[in-house]
Design an enzyme around this catalytic site. Structure first.
Site, short mmCIF file in Angstrom:
data_model
loop_
_atom_site.label_atom_id
_atom_site.label_comp_id
_atom_site.label_asym_id
_atom_site.label_seq_id
_atom_site.Cartn_x
_atom_site.Cartn_y
_atom_site.Cartn_z
N PHE A 14 7.01 15.28 -0.26
CA PHE A 14 5.90 15.58 -0.96
C PHE A 14 4.56 15.58 -0.40
CE2 PHE A 14 2.47 12.18 -2.78
CZ PHE A 14 2.02 13.04 -3.62
N ILE A 15 4.22 14.81 0.81
CA ILE A 15 2.95 15.41 1.61
C ILE A 15 3.35 16.26 2.39
CG2 ILE A 15 1.42 14.25 3.13
CD1 ILE A 15 1.81 11.56 1.93
N ASP A 35 15.48 16.54 6.97
CA ASP A 35 16.96 16.01 6.69
C ASP A 35 17.33 16.24 5.21
OD1 ASP A 35 15.96 13.69 5.55
OD2 ASP A 35 17.55 12.50 6.91
N ALA A 83 9.96 9.83 7.09
CA ALA A 83 10.08 8.27 7.31
C ALA A 83 10.86 7.72 6.03
CB ALA A 83 8.71 7.77 7.06
N TYR A 149 8.15 -2.19 6.03
CA TYR A 149 7.72 -0.99 5.95
C TYR A 149 6.59 -1.00 6.92
CZ TYR A 149 5.33 3.11 4.34
OH TYR A 149 4.69 4.08 4.03
N VAL A 193 3.77 5.08 -8.26
CA VAL A 193 3.66 4.48 -9.39
C VAL A 193 2.84 5.62 -10.36
CG1 VAL A 193 1.38 3.44 -8.94
CG2 VAL A 193 2.82 2.73 -10.69
N ARG A 217 -5.09 -0.18 -6.39
CA ARG A 217 -4.55 0.84 -5.26
C ARG A 217 -5.86 1.72 -5.17
NH1 ARG A 217 -1.58 -3.00 -4.64
NH2 ARG A 217 0.77 -2.58 -4.30
N ASP A 279 5.19 -6.38 -1.96
CA ASP A 279 4.11 -6.00 -2.37
C ASP A 279 2.58 -6.81 -2.21
OD1 ASP A 279 4.54 -3.80 -4.47
OD2 ASP A 279 4.08 -5.05 -6.24
P1 NAD Z 1 8.69 11.93 0.99
O1 NAD Z 1 10.03 10.97 0.93
O2 NAD Z 1 8.45 12.94 -0.21
O3 NAD Z 1 8.58 12.62 2.33
C1 NAD Z 1 9.49 12.10 3.32
C2 NAD Z 1 10.22 13.20 4.05
O4 NAD Z 1 10.95 13.03 5.17
C3 NAD Z 1 11.38 13.67 3.07
O5 NAD Z 1 11.36 15.14 2.72
C4 NAD Z 1 12.54 13.27 3.54
O6 NAD Z 1 13.81 14.06 3.18
C5 NAD Z 1 12.22 13.39 5.02
N1 NAD Z 1 13.06 12.58 5.97
C6 NAD Z 1 13.27 11.14 5.81
N2 NAD Z 1 14.02 10.83 7.04
C7 NAD Z 1 14.21 11.67 7.68
C8 NAD Z 1 15.01 11.89 9.05
N3 NAD Z 1 15.67 10.96 9.47
N4 NAD Z 1 14.80 13.20 9.64
C9 NAD Z 1 14.30 14.32 9.05
N5 NAD Z 1 13.43 14.09 7.72
C10 NAD Z 1 13.53 13.01 7.15
O7 NAD Z 1 7.47 10.92 1.10
P2 NAD Z 1 5.90 11.34 1.37
O8 NAD Z 1 5.09 10.49 0.17
O9 NAD Z 1 5.79 12.57 1.18
O10 NAD Z 1 5.61 10.54 2.74
C11 NAD Z 1 5.25 11.14 3.89
C12 NAD Z 1 4.89 10.06 5.01
O11 NAD Z 1 3.52 9.79 4.55
C13 NAD Z 1 5.85 8.97 5.17
O12 NAD Z 1 5.75 8.72 6.72
C14 NAD Z 1 5.10 7.84 4.52
O13 NAD Z 1 5.58 6.59 5.21
C15 NAD Z 1 3.64 8.14 4.71
N6 NAD Z 1 2.99 7.78 3.53
C16 NAD Z 1 3.03 8.07 2.27
C17 NAD Z 1 2.14 7.44 1.29
C18 NAD Z 1 2.11 7.56 -0.30
O14 NAD Z 1 1.64 7.07 -0.99
N7 NAD Z 1 3.17 8.64 -0.73
C19 NAD Z 1 1.30 6.43 1.83
C20 NAD Z 1 1.14 6.02 2.82
C21 NAD Z 1 2.08 6.60 4.02
C1 UD1 Z 2 2.76 3.27 -1.40
C2 UD1 Z 2 3.72 4.21 -0.69
C3 UD1 Z 2 3.72 3.82 0.60
C4 UD1 Z 2 2.44 3.47 1.41
C5 UD1 Z 2 1.71 2.77 0.55
C6 UD1 Z 2 0.23 2.77 0.96
C7 UD1 Z 2 5.33 5.20 -2.33
C8 UD1 Z 2 6.51 5.12 -2.88
N1 UD1 Z 2 5.20 4.30 -1.44
O1 UD1 Z 2 3.27 1.91 -1.38
O2 UD1 Z 2 4.70 4.69 1.37
O3 UD1 Z 2 2.59 3.51 2.64
O4 UD1 Z 2 1.54 3.05 -0.84
O5 UD1 Z 2 -0.57 2.08 0.32
O6 UD1 Z 2 4.62 6.01 -2.52
N2 UD1 Z 2 4.72 -0.45 -9.57
C9 UD1 Z 2 4.97 -0.82 -10.96
N3 UD1 Z 2 5.99 0.04 -11.59
C10 UD1 Z 2 6.54 0.86 -11.12
C11 UD1 Z 2 6.46 1.29 -9.80
C12 UD1 Z 2 5.35 0.46 -9.20
O7 UD1 Z 2 4.29 -1.79 -11.54
O8 UD1 Z 2 7.57 1.59 -11.85
C13 UD1 Z 2 3.70 -1.35 -9.03
C14 UD1 Z 2 4.26 -1.97 -7.61
O9 UD1 Z 2 4.72 -2.92 -7.85
C15 UD1 Z 2 2.98 -1.98 -6.76
C16 UD1 Z 2 2.02 -0.73 -7.19
O10 UD1 Z 2 2.76 -0.31 -8.67
O11 UD1 Z 2 2.18 -3.02 -6.99
C17 UD1 Z 2 1.98 0.44 -6.38
O12 UD1 Z 2 3.46 0.65 -5.95
P1 UD1 Z 2 3.99 2.12 -5.23
O13 UD1 Z 2 3.46 3.06 -6.03
O14 UD1 Z 2 5.37 1.93 -4.89
O15 UD1 Z 2 3.16 1.93 -4.01
P2 UD1 Z 2 2.98 0.94 -2.77
O16 UD1 Z 2 4.12 -0.38 -2.96
O17 UD1 Z 2 1.71 0.44 -2.53
#
Ligand code: NAD
Ligand code: UD1
Length: 312
Positions: A14-15, A35, A83, A149, A193, A217, A279
């Site tokens: 995604f990111i 991967d 990750a 995590y 979410v 959040r 959470d």
């Molecule tokens: P995502 O799951 O879409 O992206 C993670 C990517 O890493 C995926 O494309 C997955 O296939 C790849 N990957 C996982 N394990 C791997 C491995 N062993 N080798 C190679 N590739 C691998 O998730 P995202 O939301 O895009 O997250 C990107 C980064 O941002 C992560 O480090 C996540 O912890 C961090 N992050 C995300 C959020 C959020 O709200 N989405 C918030 C805080 C931090």
């Molecule tokens: C998210 C990220 C995590 C990141 C963190 C930073 C994802 C999947 N996780 O975690 O990688 O490090 O933000 O702050 O993007 N919830 C519901 N119903 C649902 C799904 C979620 O009620 O169907 C609630 C969860 O219990 C939580 C809140 O929504 O209280 C946010 O959940 P989620 O979007 O998974 O994010 P984080 O756990 O904050």
């Protein structure tokens, strides 16, 4: 300014895919590594034909794998995003959490040290703060995670700080808050979410709220996060340190549901389930430091970003 060479791990995610789009649009050369465990080639479909972009399928936690890629590619910067992203999965699969969220970071650090990569940008998380009474959170707030995590992300930050102290690698740790926007897979129960709720409302299915829905959040738009990554990776001036990547605006799940209810009148009532393990109740960041370091801060208003997601 000549384009930089940037290695992006997690590029098909995604990111990652938005970050790759931003870098290539800005004239840089990118090698994306992934991967494809949660990311997809489809996320990269707009860029696969681009001559300044290449892709390799590889597990970055495999010993020596990143080093061998770095030896061939010679990047100016590594952006490490790959990750295990789900907080609940980290609780049930701590071994996988360690391999992907700690060991893979060590592999990236070692690759940079052995092959003289001057800068690493790392995706840390607001989860490092845990439950903190005083909001908004500045970077100086105590880090007492409440999840496997969150601990793994904090350990990775410290590994990176150590590589900066010992070997002079510029390490930038971005503590992303809750990132949302197009390409976050809503089908997975482990997805964010905003993505899950938007999708459910769109198809007329009830959402599940874990807890009472008052949890809140700091939702940050993915285009802004991609911009922060690209700026930090390619900045000509030295940059290192730990920065919140957030908006400073708080939104509860009930606020989110109210917006979606107005947009999709007649949607079914939410179902309530018990709170999830690991959470955090409230999470809200202070964006001041990133603003002064990069002369940029995530600023897309939530209503605008959500509108873009719903129109996607
Ligand atoms: P995502 O799951 O879409 O992206 C993670 C990517 O890493 C995926 O494309 C997955 O296939 C790849 N990957 C996982 N394990 C791997 C491995 N062993 N080798 C190679 N590739 C691998 O998730 P995202 O939301 O895009 O997250 C990107 C980064 O941002 C992560 O480090 C996540 O912890 C961090 N992050 C995300 C959020 C959020 O709200 N989405 C918030 C805080 C931090
Ligand atoms: C998210 C990220 C995590 C990141 C963190 C930073 C994802 C999947 N996780 O975690 O990688 O490090 O933000 O702050 O993007 N919830 C519901 N119903 C649902 C799904 C979620 O009620 O169907 C609630 C969860 O219990 C939580 C809140 O929504 O209280 C946010 O959940 P989620 O979007 O998974 O994010 P984080 O756990 O904050």
């Amino acid at each position: 300014m000549a384009g930089k060479r940037v290695l992006v791990t997690g590029a098909a995610g995604f990111i990652g895919s938005h970050t790759v789009d931003r870098l290539v649009a800005d004239g840089h050369h990118v090698l994306g590594v992934d991967d494809l465990s949660t990311g997809t080639q489809e996320n990269l479909s707009g860029i696969l034909e681009e001559s300044r972009f290449n892709f390799e399928k590889q597990d970055v936690s495999a010993p020596g794998a990143v080093a061998s890629i770095v030896e061939r590619y010679h990047p100016d910067t590594i952006i490490h995003l790959a990750a295990l992203v789900s907080v609940p999965r980290g609780e049930t699969e701590p071994g996988l959490n360690y391999r992907l969220n700690v060991q893979a970071t060590h592999e990236v650090c070692e690759a940079a040290r052995r092959h003289q990569v001057p800068r690493i940008v790392f995706a840390s998380s607001a989860a490092v703060y845990g439950e903190c009474a005083e909001l908004p959170l500045a970077e100086s707030a105590p880090t007492i995670p409440v999840s496997q995590y969150g601990y793994a992300k904090r350990i990775s930050e410290q590994l990176l700080e150590g590589y900066r102290a010992s070997y002079g690698i510029e390490t930038v740790c971005f503590r992303y808050f809750n990132v949302y926007g197009p390409r976050q897979d809503p089908a997975s129960p482990y997805s964010g979410v905003v993505s899950i709720f938007s999708d459910r409302f769109r198809v007329g299915q009830p959402v599940t709220i874990y807890g009472d829905g008052t949890q809140s959040r700091d939702f940050v738009y993915v285009g802004d996060v991609a911009m922060a990554n690209a700026l930090a990776a390619t900045s000509e001036t030295p940059i290192y340190g730990t920065f919140n990547c957030c908006t400073g605006e708080s939104t509860s799940l009930l606020d989110l549901i109210a917006v979606l209810d107005r947009r999709f009148p007649g949607a079914p009532k939410p179902e309530h389930h018990p709170e999830r393990a690991g959470d955090i109740k409230h999470s809200l960041g202070d964006p001041t430091a990133i603003q002064s370091a990069l002369k940029f801060a995530p600023a897309t208003p939530f209503a605008e970003g959500l509108g873009t997601l719903l129109a996607d």
